[in-house]
Design a protein around this motif. Structure first.
Motif, PDB file in Angstrom:
ATOM      1  N   LYS A  20       0.869  -1.073   0.100  1.00  0.00           N
ATOM      2  CA  LYS A  20      -0.101  -0.019   0.135  1.00  0.00           C
ATOM      3  C   LYS A  20       1.005   1.312  -0.070  1.00  0.00           C
ATOM      4  N   LEU A  21       0.776   2.158  -0.884  1.00  0.00           N
ATOM      5  CA  LEU A  21       1.388   3.649  -0.913  1.00  0.00           C
ATOM      6  C   LEU A  21       0.848   4.171   0.034  1.00  0.00           C
ATOM      7  N   PRO A  22       1.823   5.297   0.840  1.00  0.00           N
ATOM      8  CA  PRO A  22       1.296   5.958   1.797  1.00  0.00           C
ATOM      9  C   PRO A  22       0.562   7.214   0.926  1.00  0.00           C
ATOM     10  N   PRO A  23      -0.526   7.643   1.983  1.00  0.00           N
ATOM     11  CA  PRO A  23      -1.077   8.942   1.457  1.00  0.00           C
ATOM     12  C   PRO A  23      -0.380  10.145   1.041  1.00  0.00           C
ATOM     13  N   MET A  24      -0.477  10.752  -0.135  1.00  0.00           N
ATOM     14  CA  MET A  24       0.528  11.622  -0.484  1.00  0.00           C
ATOM     15  C   MET A  24      -0.212  13.188  -0.134  1.00  0.00           C
ATOM     16  N   PHE A  25       0.830  14.118   0.351  1.00  0.00           N
ATOM     17  CA  PHE A  25       0.283  15.523   0.380  1.00  0.00           C
ATOM     18  C   PHE A  25       1.201  16.576  -0.376  1.00  0.00           C
ATOM     19  N   LYS A  26       0.238  17.345  -0.893  1.00  0.00           N
ATOM     20  CA  LYS A  26       1.092  18.336  -1.838  1.00  0.00           C
ATOM     21  C   LYS A  26       1.534  19.523  -0.881  1.00  0.00           C
ATOM     22  N   GLY A  66      -1.690  32.923  -7.099  1.00  0.00           N
ATOM     23  CA  GLY A  66      -2.320  32.951  -5.729  1.00  0.00           C
ATOM     24  C   GLY A  66      -1.588  31.702  -4.903  1.00  0.00           C
ATOM     25  N   ALA A  67      -1.304  30.692  -5.534  1.00  0.00           N
ATOM     26  CA  ALA A  67      -0.810  29.425  -5.002  1.00  0.00           C
ATOM     27  C   ALA A  67      -0.004  28.470  -5.987  1.00  0.00           C
ATOM     28  N   GLY A  68       0.828  27.715  -5.414  1.00  0.00           N
ATOM     29  CA  GLY A  68       1.653  26.654  -6.290  1.00  0.00           C
ATOM     30  C   GLY A  68       2.275  25.702  -5.706  1.00  0.00           C
ATOM     31  N   VAL A  69       1.919  24.586  -6.295  1.00  0.00           N
ATOM     32  CA  VAL A  69       2.556  23.254  -5.605  1.00  0.00           C
ATOM     33  C   VAL A  69       4.106  23.342  -5.523  1.00  0.00           C
ATOM     34  N   CYS A  70       4.760  23.119  -4.761  1.00  0.00           N
ATOM     35  CA  CYS A  70       6.406  22.842  -4.673  1.00  0.00           C
ATOM     36  C   CYS A  70       6.759  21.396  -4.703  1.00  0.00           C
ATOM     37  N   GLY A  71       6.034  20.536  -4.130  1.00  0.00           N
ATOM     38  CA  GLY A  71       6.333  19.179  -4.109  1.00  0.00           C
ATOM     39  C   GLY A  71       5.111  18.462  -3.497  1.00  0.00           C
ATOM     40  N   VAL A  72       5.300  16.822  -3.774  1.00  0.00           N
ATOM     41  CA  VAL A  72       4.207  15.999  -3.092  1.00  0.00           C
ATOM     42  C   VAL A  72       4.894  15.134  -2.424  1.00  0.00           C
ATOM     43  N   TYR A  73       4.713  14.731  -1.224  1.00  0.00           N
ATOM     44  CA  TYR A  73       5.252  14.020  -0.217  1.00  0.00           C
ATOM     45  C   TYR A  73       4.184  12.998   0.584  1.00  0.00           C
ATOM     46  N   PRO A  74       5.010  12.008   1.330  1.00  0.00           N
ATOM     47  CA  PRO A  74       4.174  11.319   2.322  1.00  0.00           C
ATOM     48  C   PRO A  74       3.844  12.678   3.623  1.00  0.00           C
ATOM     49  N   ARG A  90       9.863  33.164   8.900  1.00  0.00           N
ATOM     50  CA  ARG A  90       9.751  34.123   9.958  1.00  0.00           C
ATOM     51  C   ARG A  90      10.948  34.598  10.697  1.00  0.00           C
ATOM     52  N   LYS A  91      12.001  33.723  10.582  1.00  0.00           N
ATOM     53  CA  LYS A  91      13.283  34.132  10.969  1.00  0.00           C
ATOM     54  C   LYS A  91      13.719  35.173  10.153  1.00  0.00           C
ATOM     55  N   SER A  92      13.525  35.434   8.803  1.00  0.00           N
ATOM     56  CA  SER A  92      13.808  36.685   8.249  1.00  0.00           C
ATOM     57  C   SER A  92      12.594  37.672   8.013  1.00  0.00           C
ATOM     58  N   GLN A  93      11.563  37.407   8.753  1.00  0.00           N
ATOM     59  CA  GLN A  93      10.518  38.291   8.829  1.00  0.00           C
ATOM     60  C   GLN A  93       9.755  38.557   7.758  1.00  0.00           C
ATOM     61  N   HIS A  94       9.626  37.591   6.895  1.00  0.00           N
ATOM     62  CA  HIS A  94       8.742  37.692   5.903  1.00  0.00           C
ATOM     63  C   HIS A  94       7.592  36.668   6.048  1.00  0.00           C
ATOM     64  N   PRO A  95       6.250  37.317   5.673  1.00  0.00           N
ATOM     65  CA  PRO A  95       5.078  36.611   5.999  1.00  0.00           C
ATOM     66  C   PRO A  95       4.618  35.368   5.104  1.00  0.00           C
ATOM     67  N   LEU A  96       5.748  34.850   4.340  1.00  0.00           N
ATOM     68  CA  LEU A  96       5.344  33.832   3.425  1.00  0.00           C
ATOM     69  C   LEU A  96       4.482  32.753   4.307  1.00  0.00           C
ATOM     70  N   GLN A  97       3.420  32.121   3.357  1.00  0.00           N
ATOM     71  CA  GLN A  97       2.775  31.029   3.879  1.00  0.00           C
ATOM     72  C   GLN A  97       2.742  29.849   3.205  1.00  0.00           C
ATOM     73  N   CYS A  98       2.854  28.625   3.981  1.00  0.00           N
ATOM     74  CA  CYS A  98       3.113  27.417   3.180  1.00  0.00           C
ATOM     75  C   CYS A  98       2.003  26.384   3.708  1.00  0.00           C
ATOM     76  N   ILE A  99       1.408  25.704   3.079  1.00  0.00           N
ATOM     77  CA  ILE A  99       0.248  24.879   3.488  1.00  0.00           C
ATOM     78  C   ILE A  99       0.425  23.547   2.968  1.00  0.00           C
ATOM     79  N   ILE A 100      -0.221  22.486   3.456  1.00  0.00           N
ATOM     80  CA  ILE A 100      -0.300  21.179   2.953  1.00  0.00           C
ATOM     81  C   ILE A 100      -1.710  20.749   2.212  1.00  0.00           C
ATOM     82  N   GLU A 101      -2.043  20.010   1.540  1.00  0.00           N
ATOM     83  CA  GLU A 101      -3.237  19.551   0.878  1.00  0.00           C
ATOM     84  C   GLU A 101      -3.121  18.114   0.678  1.00  0.00           C
ATOM     85  N   MET A 102      -4.006  17.240   0.928  1.00  0.00           N
ATOM     86  CA  MET A 102      -4.256  15.863   0.406  1.00  0.00           C
ATOM     87  C   MET A 102      -4.151  16.166  -1.073  1.00  0.00           C
ATOM     88  N   ALA A 103      -3.209  15.156  -1.750  1.00  0.00           N
ATOM     89  CA  ALA A 103      -2.999  14.977  -3.289  1.00  0.00           C
ATOM     90  C   ALA A 103      -3.996  14.512  -4.103  1.00  0.00           C
TER      91      ALA A 103
END
Ligand code: TYC
Length: 103
Positions: A20-26, A66-74, A90-103
């Motif tokens: 069984k392959l693990p569920p993948m997340f974008k 507005g959004a884009g996929v950088c990679g897909v992983y377990p 955050r260390k560089s004080q930028h508001p960049l947001q990163c999220i995951i979604e079920m692939a």
């Protein structure tokens, strides 16, 4: 005794023995008005192992759509990457947001 070809070698039901392959997340980046383009390109190169050219394409997609996929992983790897990206931003004080979604 050797199994017939249709028989499983395990005591489990045949369907439970299927590999069984693990569920993948974008992992996605979200656009904002403040994070410098150069910073986003470097993030994508570093955390997602992309070339400069690939990273630039992904950054421009995020910037324009507005959004884009950088990679897909377990799931565990996707969550780690998301946390690493947000922490680095955050260390560089930028508001960049990163999220995951079920692939
Ligand atoms: N929109 C940003 C700018 O004009 C660039 C940017 C791209 C920000 C991608 C975040 O995920 C992002 N400086």
């Amino acid at each position: 005794m050797a199994n017939k070809p249709h028989e499983s070698n395990t005591a489990l039901k045949p369907e439970a023995a299927k590999p069984k392959l693990p569920p993948m997340f974008k992992v996605l980046l979200l656009n904002d008005d403040y994070t410098p383009m150069e910073f986003v390109v470097e993030v994508i190169e570093h955390f997602f192992n992309k070339s400069r050219e690939q990273a630039t394409q992904i950054m421009l997609k995020v910037h324009t759509e507005g959004a884009g996929v950088c990679g897909v992983y377990p799931q565990d790897i996707a969550e780690t990457k998301m946390n690493q990206v947000v922490s680095h931003a955050r260390k560089s004080q930028h508001p960049l947001q990163c999220i995951i979604e079920m692939a």
